[in-house]
Design a protein around this motif. Sequence first.
Motif: not given
Length: 120
Positions: A10-33
């Motif tokens: 979603t566009p909201q998920d893409f926005a998390l890539r640019d959010n410094k506070d939420k980037f690690d948690a967002y990408m953490g799920e992808w790295y774990a997957y």
Amino acid sequence: MKIMLLANETPQDFALRDNKDKFDAYMGEWYAYGDALKNEGVLLDGAALEPPSSATVVSVRNGERAVEDGPFADAKEQLGGFFIIEAPDMNTASRWAAKCPAAKTGFVDARAIMEIEGEE
């Protein structure tokens, strides 16, 4: 069989890539997957894609090439990345697709890769 998992976010998920506070948690799920796919020995390849705004859409109509900037899809979700996996069947691939972070808010398109005789 080789299967491509196309992660549509979603566009909201893409926005998390640019959010410094939420980037690690967002990408953490992808790295774990990605790690889970690797650990099971099913991952053949994969990559995250730049945001849809970086896309260029090319088409040819009546011999004329048309190039447009940005995504051109009739969907809110946009392709965010892909994984190519080896699975015994589509049922197994769909179980992996369901574990993909994009499946929670967007969707994952699981498609068998066509095997063409003479190609590896």
